[in-house]
Design an enzyme around this catalytic site. Structure first.
Site, short mmCIF file in Angstrom:
data_model
loop_
_atom_site.label_atom_id
_atom_site.label_comp_id
_atom_site.label_asym_id
_atom_site.label_seq_id
_atom_site.Cartn_x
_atom_site.Cartn_y
_atom_site.Cartn_z
N GLU A 132 7.88 28.89 49.93
CA GLU A 132 7.97 29.06 51.57
C GLU A 132 6.18 27.44 51.34
OE1 GLU A 132 9.16 32.29 50.72
OE2 GLU A 132 7.65 31.68 49.56
N HIS B 57 7.00 44.19 53.76
CA HIS B 57 7.91 43.79 54.35
C HIS B 57 7.81 44.15 55.92
CE1 HIS B 57 10.24 43.28 50.71
NE2 HIS B 57 11.17 41.81 51.59
#
Length: 377
Positions: free
Chosen positions: A112, A182
């Site tokens: 990321e 998540h």
């Protein structure tokens, strides 16, 4: 790393420039124009009827359509991220690589920090990178790049250069089975950062119009998408190119007794809560903050001055959540108009595992109870 980032970005930019010159298109000028029907200076820019013909879409299809339009209208636009080349986990980029080629829609390594650093380099060179973080929960390795590089790029140069063409997309929120890693809603972290814009959509039509506006905005934008609605939310969406204004709240439903404020997926929960108390004679005014940075405090203040009561609800934990900023501003500006203490209905200050998600999320029952408490105070 910075040298590698700039070199990689420059190589990609040069490739885009060469290809577009062959096609006779200059990459030094972006096309920020849309059809004449996209004038957001008119009253009620959220009236979708004025944007032309519509068709039913779910949210991921609407986002895919926005990405297609962005790639078609801007020859310097690129879309990239983990698994983006074959459609991504939620299929938001499906078919785009086949249509626009591997140089403009491509996969990245599982990094990321690298994805965002590369995107900043591309944007600094004048292109339009649209980076995807596969889950908002994993945006934190890129936090330094976003907060200390992207947000401050313009300021540290005295506006000589910037990375304003940068858009970072990320799915956020609880989905029923995401558990600890998540299911997070990280908007408040970025709302504390001058130089960014933070946008959250509640449905397909808003997602398309707001995403196109974010991509074309001259500031780096964090665009958070409620993954629980990717397939669940279906509505009429304009077929053409249109933009909805950033920084402007929408009065979703007018009312007289109490103001309800939320954003993203929580708006649909708030609407259900308003329906529950309607039978008890309570008239709710619902306001959606499409943009939480900057946020439209004027619209909220005007509503609270009318109703005298306020409930703010979001899925993120209550402590330090953006709802606290809304409450503080209303307390400051509307104190003499308040008829009851302001209520916040938010997530708890704890991570949650799969079996406890339904207890964690602020559902319509919790919100309806807060509404009644405020109205009966």
């Amino acid at each position: 790393f910075c040298k590698m980032r700039t070199a990689f970005a420059r190589a990609t930019f040069d490739g885009l420039t060469r290809r577009n010159r062959i096609g006779g298109t200059s990459t030094t000028k972006r096309n920020y124009l849309t059809s004449s029907s996209t004038n957001t200076t008119e009253a009620n820019p959220f009236d979708l009827k004025k944007y032309g013909p519509t068709t039913k879409m779910n949210m991921f299809t609407a986002i895919n359509d926005a990405l297609r339009i962005a790639l078609e209208s801007d020859p310097t636009a690129t879309v990239f991220g983990e698994d983006v080349g074959f459609g991504g986990v939620f299929r938001c980029s499906i078919g785009l690589q086949e249509r626009f080629g591997r140089e403009r829609v491509f996969n990245t390594p599982l990094s990321e920090q690298g994805i965002v650093g590369f995107a900043i380099g591309l944007a600094a060179l004048g292109t339009t990178p649209i980076a995807e973080i596969q889950f908002a929960d994993y945006i934190f390795p890129a936090f330094d790049q976003i907060v200390n590089e992207a947000a401050k790029y313009r300021y540290r140069s005295g506006n000589l250069f910037d990375c304003g063409g940068l858009t970072i997309r990320a799915p956020y929120g609880a989905v029923g089975h995401g558990a600890l890693y998540h299911s997070q809603s990280p908007e408040a972290y970025f709302c504390h950062t001058p130089g960014l814009k933070v946008v959250m959509a509640s449905g397909p039509a808003r997602a398309k119009g707001l995403l196109l506006a974010s991509i074309r905005d001259k500031n780096p934008v964090i665009f958070l998408e409620p993954k629980a609605l990717y397939r669940h939310a279906v509505e009429e969406v304009p077929l053409g190119d249109f933009m909805l204004p950033l920084g402007k709240a929408e009065v979703v439903r007018e009312g007289t007794d109490i103001t309800l404020v939320g954003w993203g997926a929580q708006i649909r929960v708030i609407e259900k809560a308003a329906d529950l108390v309607k039978d008890k004679g309570v008239s709710c005014e619902i306001i959606e903050l499409h943009t939480v940075l900057p946020w439209d405090s004027e619209t909220v203040e005007k509503s609270v001055q009318k109703t005298g009561r306020l409930v703010v609800s979001h899925e993120a934990p209550i402590t330090g959540g953006f709802g606290a900023e809304v409450v503080a501003r209303v307390q400051e500006k509307c104190f003499l108009h308040l008829e009851a203490p302001i209520e916040r209905v938010c997530g708890y200050d704890t991570p949650f595992s799969l079996p406890y998600e339904r207890f964690y999320v602020p559902d319509q029952l919790k919100i309806s109870q807060a509404i009644l408490r405020a109205c009966h105070f």
